[in-house]
Design a protein around this motif. Structure first.
Motif, PDB file in Angstrom:
ATOM      1  N   THR A 681      32.979  33.856  47.605  1.00 49.50           N
ATOM      2  CA  THR A 681      32.700  34.415  46.288  1.00 49.50           C
ATOM      3  C   THR A 681      31.908  35.693  46.484  1.00 49.50           C
ATOM      4  O   THR A 681      31.140  35.816  47.441  1.00 49.50           O
ATOM      5  CB  THR A 681      31.901  33.436  45.411  1.00 49.50           C
ATOM      6  N   ALA A 682      32.129  36.646  45.587  1.00 53.41           N
ATOM      7  CA  ALA A 682      31.497  37.958  45.703  1.00 53.41           C
ATOM      8  C   ALA A 682      30.821  38.305  44.395  1.00 53.41           C
ATOM      9  O   ALA A 682      31.410  38.175  43.313  1.00 53.41           O
ATOM     10  CB  ALA A 682      32.543  39.009  46.049  1.00 53.41           C
ATOM     11  N   ASP A 683      29.574  38.740  44.499  1.00 58.19           N
ATOM     12  CA  ASP A 683      28.853  39.260  43.336  1.00 58.19           C
ATOM     13  C   ASP A 683      28.315  40.633  43.696  1.00 58.19           C
ATOM     14  O   ASP A 683      28.111  40.940  44.875  1.00 58.19           O
ATOM     15  CB  ASP A 683      27.719  38.330  42.936  1.00 58.19           C
ATOM     16  N   VAL A 684      28.087  41.454  42.701  1.00 58.29           N
ATOM     17  CA  VAL A 684      27.726  42.847  42.948  1.00 58.29           C
ATOM     18  C   VAL A 684      26.440  43.201  42.216  1.00 58.29           C
ATOM     19  O   VAL A 684      26.078  42.584  41.212  1.00 58.29           O
ATOM     20  CB  VAL A 684      28.858  43.800  42.502  1.00 58.29           C
ATOM     21  N   GLY A 685      25.772  44.225  42.759  1.00 59.91           N
ATOM     22  CA  GLY A 685      24.548  44.694  42.135  1.00 59.91           C
ATOM     23  C   GLY A 685      24.794  45.577  40.945  1.00 59.91           C
ATOM     24  O   GLY A 685      24.012  45.603  39.985  1.00 59.91           O
ATOM     25  N   ALA A 686      25.870  46.343  40.972  1.00 61.37           N
ATOM     26  CA  ALA A 686      26.191  47.233  39.857  1.00 61.37           C
ATOM     27  C   ALA A 686      26.614  46.395  38.653  1.00 61.37           C
ATOM     28  O   ALA A 686      27.372  45.440  38.788  1.00 61.37           O
ATOM     29  CB  ALA A 686      27.306  48.193  40.254  1.00 61.37           C
ATOM     30  N   LYS A 687      26.143  46.744  37.498  1.00 62.98           N
ATOM     31  CA  LYS A 687      26.444  45.979  36.288  1.00 62.98           C
ATOM     32  C   LYS A 687      27.229  46.845  35.308  1.00 62.98           C
ATOM     33  O   LYS A 687      26.761  47.885  34.858  1.00 62.98           O
ATOM     34  CB  LYS A 687      25.157  45.477  35.640  1.00 62.98           C
ATOM     35  N   ARG A 688      28.434  46.416  34.996  1.00 62.63           N
ATOM     36  CA  ARG A 688      29.303  47.082  34.031  1.00 62.63           C
ATOM     37  C   ARG A 688      29.898  46.015  33.118  1.00 62.63           C
ATOM     38  O   ARG A 688      29.732  44.815  33.329  1.00 62.63           O
ATOM     39  CB  ARG A 688      30.412  47.852  34.740  1.00 62.63           C
ATOM     40  N   LYS A 689      30.639  46.451  32.102  1.00 62.27           N
ATOM     41  CA  LYS A 689      31.151  45.529  31.094  1.00 62.27           C
ATOM     42  C   LYS A 689      32.419  44.812  31.526  1.00 62.27           C
ATOM     43  O   LYS A 689      32.693  43.702  31.076  1.00 62.27           O
ATOM     44  CB  LYS A 689      31.397  46.290  29.790  1.00 62.27           C
ATOM     45  N   ALA A 690      33.230  45.457  32.350  1.00 63.93           N
ATOM     46  CA  ALA A 690      34.515  44.878  32.727  1.00 63.93           C
ATOM     47  C   ALA A 690      34.706  44.997  34.229  1.00 63.93           C
ATOM     48  O   ALA A 690      34.170  45.902  34.869  1.00 63.93           O
ATOM     49  CB  ALA A 690      35.652  45.590  31.983  1.00 63.93           C
ATOM     50  N   ALA A 691      35.508  44.059  34.768  1.00 67.10           N
ATOM     51  CA  ALA A 691      35.782  44.079  36.203  1.00 67.10           C
ATOM     52  C   ALA A 691      37.249  43.786  36.451  1.00 67.10           C
ATOM     53  O   ALA A 691      37.882  43.011  35.715  1.00 67.10           O
ATOM     54  CB  ALA A 691      34.921  43.043  36.925  1.00 67.10           C
ATOM     55  N   ALA A 692      37.797  44.428  37.501  1.00 66.42           N
ATOM     56  CA  ALA A 692      39.201  44.193  37.864  1.00 66.42           C
ATOM     57  C   ALA A 692      39.387  44.455  39.340  1.00 66.42           C
ATOM     58  O   ALA A 692      38.679  45.281  39.936  1.00 66.42           O
ATOM     59  CB  ALA A 692      40.129  45.086  37.043  1.00 66.42           C
ATOM     60  N   TRP A 693      40.342  43.732  39.920  1.00 67.10           N
ATOM     61  CA  TRP A 693      40.763  44.005  41.291  1.00 67.10           C
ATOM     62  C   TRP A 693      41.886  45.031  41.268  1.00 67.10           C
ATOM     63  O   TRP A 693      42.823  44.918  40.474  1.00 67.10           O
ATOM     64  CB  TRP A 693      41.271  42.738  41.971  1.00 67.10           C
ATOM     65  N   LEU A 694      41.805  46.016  42.140  1.00 71.53           N
ATOM     66  CA  LEU A 694      42.871  46.997  42.295  1.00 71.53           C
ATOM     67  C   LEU A 694      43.536  46.771  43.643  1.00 71.53           C
ATOM     68  O   LEU A 694      42.863  46.762  44.672  1.00 71.53           O
ATOM     69  CB  LEU A 694      42.330  48.428  42.204  1.00 71.53           C
ATOM     70  N   ASP A 695      44.840  46.558  43.610  1.00 64.29           N
ATOM     71  CA  ASP A 695      45.598  46.365  44.844  1.00 64.29           C
ATOM     72  C   ASP A 695      45.829  47.720  45.501  1.00 64.29           C
ATOM     73  O   ASP A 695      46.466  48.589  44.895  1.00 64.29           O
ATOM     74  CB  ASP A 695      46.934  45.700  44.527  1.00 64.29           C
ATOM     75  N   PRO A 696      45.324  47.949  46.723  1.00 62.60           N
ATOM     76  CA  PRO A 696      45.455  49.274  47.348  1.00 62.60           C
ATOM     77  C   PRO A 696      46.891  49.705  47.588  1.00 62.60           C
ATOM     78  O   PRO A 696      47.175  50.895  47.639  1.00 62.60           O
ATOM     79  CB  PRO A 696      44.714  49.108  48.685  1.00 62.60           C
TER      80      PRO A 696
END
Length: 920
Positions: A681-696
């Motif tokens: 599991t991954a959590d991040v320090g940056a806080k934004r309203k929405a999150a998505a994975w982008l396939d490279p």
């Protein structure tokens, strides 16, 4: 004629992301250059609008070796068009050693470097490259470092040497050292002892009477003595891998006369060949001026800059003995840095701007350039994928982050999976991802060997590199490889760098330890910035930049936490900056020691007292300043001071990340650098309203929630996008475990070029198992029919799965460079077609292709076009005999690791399955 492997024209392989409307892009212009500015955006909508077709300046480049040089225009044009078709955005012309003797029958003629014929070829390549939309760079010399036949002994790289003469008791004269062209006797010392055993701290400088017979007189003594001479001489280093008529001494990089002469004799003619279209950049390879530590007016410059005469202290420079030896060595080495900065880097950068181009430089090595020396060049470049250890690449990227260089390149794939023709597309990705984790956002591939028509396949190879041209069979997936590299390079330029931890490079301490023979900061800093220290920071969920005393004085410290590894020498001015940093909320972790010494010699006692007092006050100032015993203690201290930027639940050391911060978004590039699956599991320090994975690879977005489930195949990478605005991401979810719809591991028909009919392959096996194809390099077509019914397709996402691959031990010796420690189930790449339509390419894990839209109820034809390594063909014939070539031109190269040339497993090895995944 040479056999080459064609490919479709380059095109990005993704669809645009459906985000908000595009806003105005913010660009950062190249100061003093007519080159186009890189596209830098501070809005996620602008970034998304360009993902389908990233700017061409983000495409990888190739170092283009011209052997001899012996090139012809027709082949130059063909290779330029091939580069473009493969997705490369430009090339760097690098003339190097002859590969063959002249052969009129084959049109091979080695022409002298800088001859009219050579310059005509440069002009043609520039015009043709530009006509094809390519960036054109050129190195300001042949081989490396800069030098050649125009460099006299007086302008050659210089060093100080020590010579001795033993005097018996009561001797009144001694032989002076023979002073040859380019040399000068600097000082003479006398003391007790022998040539092999004397106390340097007790030597006395003398001015003996010199006679006309090569001897000098001095007063007798009752005991045996030694005379020690310090002679300014030349290293004698020759240009490495020089082209015809480019042989000669390496120039003195500390001498403005030598640099100006090189620019006049070599650089000016090269630039004239470009006419009114100057190169995008002129290039300097890594500084490998071995053994240099002097220049003709070094003593004058030293006294002007340091305020005292170095001459009486020369014994301390060589011996390192005496109370003040470290301080004197510091001043001696620092003076070299200042001279190479002013007389080489600044001089060439100014020259480049004057000629409407830019200076791209690998600024590390010898002479002792510093991290901040990179600020003096327009385009800093790194080298080396060591993202979990001290890295020359991170020197360049850190300087780029600090000094506002938005595009930071790296020489990439040097020595990749040796010997030549062994490297795979997966190897390319494995190393490129490590470069991205260090902050690189432009790849300069090493490299592309020019190969004359008619050359026995697989063609030429540079002695110390992989080959990435269209003589490689797996060129069939090169557009997909370069598309990935282009997209990631573009993403990693956007917004601003966001590393949270800085590591102070102890340059002043390193200077004090340097000795004649190898005066290199970059070589000395490994002992301070250890792998353990780097791992402690990375494994705490942070990425890092380097800073040095010079950047702190000029820019302060911008990172929330500064780590100081075993720093003892700092100026009071830097200490004052650190005090201001802590007052402003900055945090410091000192490892092993705290500053207590003046950097240099003059007034050292008083300045050391100031430093010690300032240090004592700083480290007593509160909880924001901490001293730990060793590298292993950095992690706990950092965790106490700063929340992780990216926190993983497991497999921390195998996964790296780098973050870019935009006005309304954060972009995390995340890469598995290991040969096994990662699930965390991954959590991040940056806080934004929405999150998505982008396939490279596809550019598609899928919804993410934080903490996010992170599943990565070996060497797989993903991009996490956090946004203040909603992201139009795919919300489809798999509702059941994958089900095997059909096992396709048996009964394929395989067509090899030139064979009358396909081979029936009941069980999948390597081509090397059959004598007729053991030494085949190329593309073979696997075909098979499979029947599916409507119920199998309904509601399913169907993928063609080629298997997991085989992980190799992580410890076997890699002869040179690095490689991916995974053997693919497809050796080495494939294009997949279903019912005559292209479904996609397979070249890295996970080895799967989505074939859903191409399948129909009934009979479906599956076609897999598999390409292997050029190494197999190379293994099937005798290697070239370079004896006559070496007799004619001298031995200028030795092919690497030729004892390892042998056929590698090839083809589709299985298992192969059609897998259905229920989607809602």
């Amino acid at each position: 004629m040479s056999k080459r492997f064609s490919s479709k024209p380059f095109a990005a392989c993704v669809a645009p992301c459906a985000l908000a409307a595009a806003l105005l892009c913010a660009s950062i212009a190249h100061a003093g250059s007519t080159a186009p500015a890189p596209v830098i955006s501070n809005k996620i909508s602008d970034v998304a609008a360009r993902l389908a077709s990233p700017p061409s300046d983000a495409r990888p480049m190739m170092r283009w070796w011209w052997f001899g040089p012996a090139v012809n225009n027709a082949e130059l044009e063909r290779e330029i068009r091939a580069m473009k078709a493969g997705g490369f955005g430009g090339f760097e012309i690098q003339p190097v050693y002859p590969m063959e003797l002249d052969d009129p029958a084959r049109g091979i003629k080695n022409v002298p470097y800088l001859s009219p014929e050579f310059l005509d070829s440069v002009s043609f390549a520039n015009r043709t490259g530009r006509a094809n939309g390519m960036r054109v760079d050129i190195t300001l010399g042949s081989g490396w470092p800069y030098g050649g036949p125009h460099i006299s002994a007086q302008n050659a790289a210089a060093r100080l040497r020590l010579a001795t003469s033993e005097l018996p008791a009561n001797a009144t004269s001694f032989a002076l050292p023979a002073i040859m062209s380019g040399e000068k006797l600097i000082a003479t010392f006398v003391g007790e002892g022998s040539g092999k055993d004397f106390d340097a701290t007790r030597l006395q400088m003398v001015q003996p009477e010199k006679g006309s017979n090569g001897r000098a007189t001095l007063k007798p003594a009752a005991t045996p003595r030694v005379v020690v001479f310090y002679v300014a001489t030349r290293t004698g280093q020759q240009v490495k891998r020089a082209a015809l008529n480019a042989e000669g001494f390496v120039m003195d990089h500390l001498s403005h006369n030598a640099v100006d002469h090189h620019l006049k004799v070599v650089a000016e003619p090269l630039l004239k060949a470009f006419g009114d279209e100057p190169p995008y950049a002129v290039f300097s390879d890594s500084l490998e001026v071995y053994g240099t530590d002097w220049t003709d007016n070094f003593l004058d410059e030293f006294k002007k800059r340091r305020g005292y005469d170095l001459t009486p202290h020369l014994p301390a420079i060589f011996s390192g003995k005496g109370e003040d030896a470290g301080a004197v060595r510091h001043d001696w080495a620092l003076t070299q840095t200042e001279l190479v900065n002013e007389r080489y880097l600044t001089r060439i950068d100014d020259w480049a701007k004057k000629h409407n181009t830019q200076f791209r430089s690998q600024t590390y090595g010898e002479p002792p350039v510093s991290m901040s020396s990179n600020r003096l060049v327009a385009l800093p470049e790194g080298e080396g994928p060591q993202f979990r250890a001290f890295s020359f690449t991170r020197l360049a990227t850190s300087a780029g982050h600090l000094y506002g260089r938005p595009v930071i390149s790296a020489e990439t794939w040097t020595w990749l999976n040796s010997p030549a023709f062994s490297a795979t597309p997966l190897d390319m990705k494995a190393e490129a991802d490590r470069m991205l984790l260090e902050g690189v956002n432009l790849f300069v591939g090493h490299g592309w060997p020019y190969t004359p028509p008619g050359t026995l396949e697989p063609g030429y190879g540079f002695y110390a590199a992989a080959v990435f041209n269209d003589h490689n069979p797996w060129w069939n997936v090169m557009p997909e490889v370069t598309s990935y590299l282009t997209r990631m390079s573009y993403l990693m330029r956007q917004g601003e760098p966001a590393n949270q931890v800085a590591v102070l490079l102890p340059n002043d301490d390193a200077y004090a330890e340097l000795a004649p023979g190898k005066v290199s900061l970059s070589a000395a800093l490994h002992k301070y910035v250890t792998p353990e220290l780097t791992a402690q920071i990375l494994d705490c969920g942070h990425n890092l930049d380097y800073v040095d005393a010079e950047s702190i004085l000029g820019l302060g410290v911008r990172h929330p936490v500064l780590v100081m590894p075993r720093v003892t020498r700092l100026s009071p001015e830097v200490m004052a900056k650190l005090a201001d940093y802590v007052k402003g909320g900055g945090k410091i972790i000192a490892v092993g020691s705290t500053p207590s010494l003046a950097p240099g010699f003059v007034d050292a006692k008083r300045i050391s007292e100031q430093v010690a007092q300032a240090s004592k006050a700083l480290f007593a100032s509160g909880a924001n300043v901490m001293q730990v015993a060793d590298d292993a203690s950095v992690g706990p201290a950092l965790k106490a001071m700063l929340a992780p930027d990216l926190q993983l639940s497991a497999n921390v050391s195998d996964v790296g990340f780098v973050r870019r911060k935009l006005a309304d978004a954060d972009i995390y590039f995340i890469a598995n650098t290991s040969n096994h699956d990662v699930s965390a599991t991954a959590d991040v320090g940056a806080k934004r309203k929405a999150a998505a994975w982008l396939d490279p690879d596809s550019g598609k977005l899928s919804r993410a929630t934080l903490p996010a489930d992170l599943k990565l195949a070996p060497y797989e990478s993903r991009v996490l996008v956090l946004s203040d605005a909603p992201l139009a991401a795919d919300v489809a979810k798999r509702t059941a475990a994958p089900a095997v719809l059909a096992d396709l591991s048996q009964d394929w028909k395989v067509s090899f070029p030139g064979q009358a009919k396909p081979v029936a392959m009941k069980q999948l096996r390597s081509w090397t198992d059959d004598e007729s194809t053991r030494y085949f390099s190329g593309e073979a077509v696997y075909s098979k029919e499979v029947k599916l019914n409507a119920s199998q397709l309904a509601g399913n996402r169907v993928v063609l799965d080629f298997g997991h691959g085989t992980a190799l031990a992580t410890t076997p010796k890699v002869p040179s460079g690095m490689r991916a420690m995974l053997e693919s189930p497809l050796r080495e790449a494939a294009q997949v077609y279903v019912n005559g339509k292209r479904a996609g390419a397979v070249w890295h894990p996970p080895y799967r292709v989505d074939v859903t839209p191409l399948l129909t109820s009934g009979t479906n034809k599956i076609e897999v076009r598999v390409a292997n390594l050029g190494l197999n063909t190379l293994a099937g014939h005798a290697l070239p005999d370079y004896r006559l070539l070496s007799l004619r031109y001298g031995e200028r190269f030795k092919p690497q690791d030729t004892e390892l040339i042998a056929p590698r497993p090839s083809g589709m090895l299985g298992p192969v399955k059609l897998v259905g995944e229920k989607i809602q």
